[in-house]
Design an enzyme around this catalytic site. Structure first.
Site, mmCIF file in Angstrom:
data_model
loop_
_atom_site.group_PDB
_atom_site.id
_atom_site.type_symbol
_atom_site.label_atom_id
_atom_site.label_comp_id
_atom_site.label_asym_id
_atom_site.label_seq_id
_atom_site.Cartn_x
_atom_site.Cartn_y
_atom_site.Cartn_z
ATOM 1 C CD GLU A 1 11.436 46.682 141.241
ATOM 2 O OE1 GLU A 1 11.692 45.650 140.097
ATOM 3 O OE2 GLU A 1 11.036 46.581 142.059
ATOM 4 C CE LYS B 1 1.966 46.913 136.387
ATOM 5 N NZ LYS B 1 0.474 45.868 136.006
ATOM 6 C CE LYS C 1 -4.168 46.597 140.990
ATOM 7 N NZ LYS C 1 -4.123 45.571 139.226
ATOM 8 C CE1 TYR D 1 -5.654 47.475 125.421
ATOM 9 C CE2 TYR D 1 -3.882 49.457 126.717
ATOM 10 C CZ TYR D 1 -4.551 48.143 126.551
ATOM 11 O OH TYR D 1 -4.397 47.690 127.857
ATOM 12 N NE ARG E 1 -6.326 48.690 138.793
ATOM 13 C CZ ARG E 1 -5.591 49.798 138.758
ATOM 14 N NH1 ARG E 1 -6.322 50.222 139.837
ATOM 15 N NH2 ARG E 1 -4.292 49.624 138.871
ATOM 16 C CE LYS F 1 1.048 47.984 132.626
ATOM 17 N NZ LYS F 1 -0.040 47.541 133.426
#
Ligand code: PBG
Length: 331
Positions: A240, A201, A224, A320, A211, A255
């Site tokens: 990862e 990510k 982040k 979405y 957000r 992502k």
């Protein structure tokens, strides 16, 4: 490899009619490739449109069974739930994440009770519950504390599992959380609950509308980058993924989506495990705004971008656009 060349070979023969193109298609998009992210809010009979995500709303829990039935009928196998926690319940320690009666747990129970044939995936991360909008516990200097956060994530995953989640999806990017969650799920007898790790990510500029949707946008101090990945890297993504698989992840995710198709391909080739892509909020907004501005045909943009994930090796896509895409595929 063929040695023949033009005119013995004319590539356009294979493109000469719709049936020929259909017969030769190497990849196909199916409704069962799609996971639908759904935002939830408090209230009754309530729909809250999200300004930066045209066409996407938050829905109150009493409306979720209807939404779930609608997408199940379209052949979409799974819904991913994201809560917009009321402001007064956001704290530095994210304690609302552990409330067995919080928004997401009520949503899980509602959907699982009403629609047996659809899966429910839940996000494991603290950002919808923290007063500062970070995915974990923050120290005095603003650093997100890894091990302290993992302890809470484990309890959060258990609370979601108890409520009936089928897949828990840690999106926090803390080190060691997959192993800790897997151990806890086994210990508590949740042996069939799958973990979809947000393994690679990236710290992305494409998360803005999300957000806004979960109400963390105005709160977030700093960024982040101390836990999400640097977009310069893809060898690191393989590391990862290797770690998350070794710790007990069933499936992995990359992502955002379109800007990271190369990473999906590398992960799929290297590990040969179910690999999902998340076409994130900013990508959705980009397509909607491009279409609204007349820069492209909306339906074609949706289907072309989703098919690109399949071509890159993705097993499925969180998007979405899932309901619209499923309707377009059905014709
Ligand atoms: C939270 C989370 C984020 C998304 C999914 N889970 C945002 C973030 O990391 O800040 C983004 C999804 C999207 O943009 O559609 N851990």
């Amino acid at each position: 490899m063929t040695t023949a060349s033009f005119p013995a070979i004319r590539m356009r023969r294979g493109r000469s009619s719709p049936w020929m193109r259909a017969m030769l298609a190497e990849h196909r998009l199916h409704p069962s490739d799609l996971i639908w992210p759904l935002f939830i809010c408090e209230g009754k009979d309530r729909e809250e449109p999200i300004a930066s995500l045209p066409g996407v709303s938050r829905w109150s829990v009493d409306l979720l069974a209807g939404k779930a039935r609608e997408v199940a009928a379209l052949g979409i196998p799974c819904i991913a739930l994201f809560p917009n926690t009321p402001n007064e319940l956001r704290t530095d320690d994210a304690s609302e994440a552990l409330n067995p009666d919080n928004l997401i747990c009520r949503a899980i129970r509602t959907i699982k009770d009403a629609v047996a044939e659809i899966g429910v995936l839940t996000d494991v991360a603290l950002d919808p519950y923290t007063s500062h909008g970070h995915d974990g516990i923050v120290d005095g200097r603003g650093t997100v504390l890894n091990d302290e956060t993992v302890k809470i994530l484990v309890d959060q995953a258990l609370v979601q599992a108890e409520a009936g989640a089928d897949i828990v999806a840690p999106s926090d990017m803390m080190d060691g959380r997959i192993g800790a969650i897997r151990q806890a799920l086994e210990r508590e007898g949740h042996i069939d609950i799958a973990i979809m790790a947000y393994a690679a990510k990236y710290a992305s500029a494409f998360y803005g509308p999300f957000r806004e949707a979960v109400g963390s946008l105005g709160r977030l101090k700093g960024d982040k980058r101390g836990y999400q990945m640097d977009s310069a890297n893809s060898d690191e993504a393989l590391r990862e993924v290797a770690l998350d698989l070794a710790e007990g992840a069933d499936f992995v995710m990359v992502k955002p989506g379109l800007p990271y198709l190369d990473v999906i391909r590398r992960v799929r080739d290297r590990f040969e495990v179910p690999t999902f892509a998340y076409q994130v909020s900013g990508e959705y907004a980009m397509i909607e705004h491009a279409a609204a501005a007349g820069a492209g045909d909306r339906d074609s943009l949706i289907l072309e971008t989703l098919l690109a994930f399949k071509r890159a090796g993705a097993s499925g896509v969180l998007t979405y656009h899932a309901p619209d895409a499923a309707r377009l595929i059905a014709g």
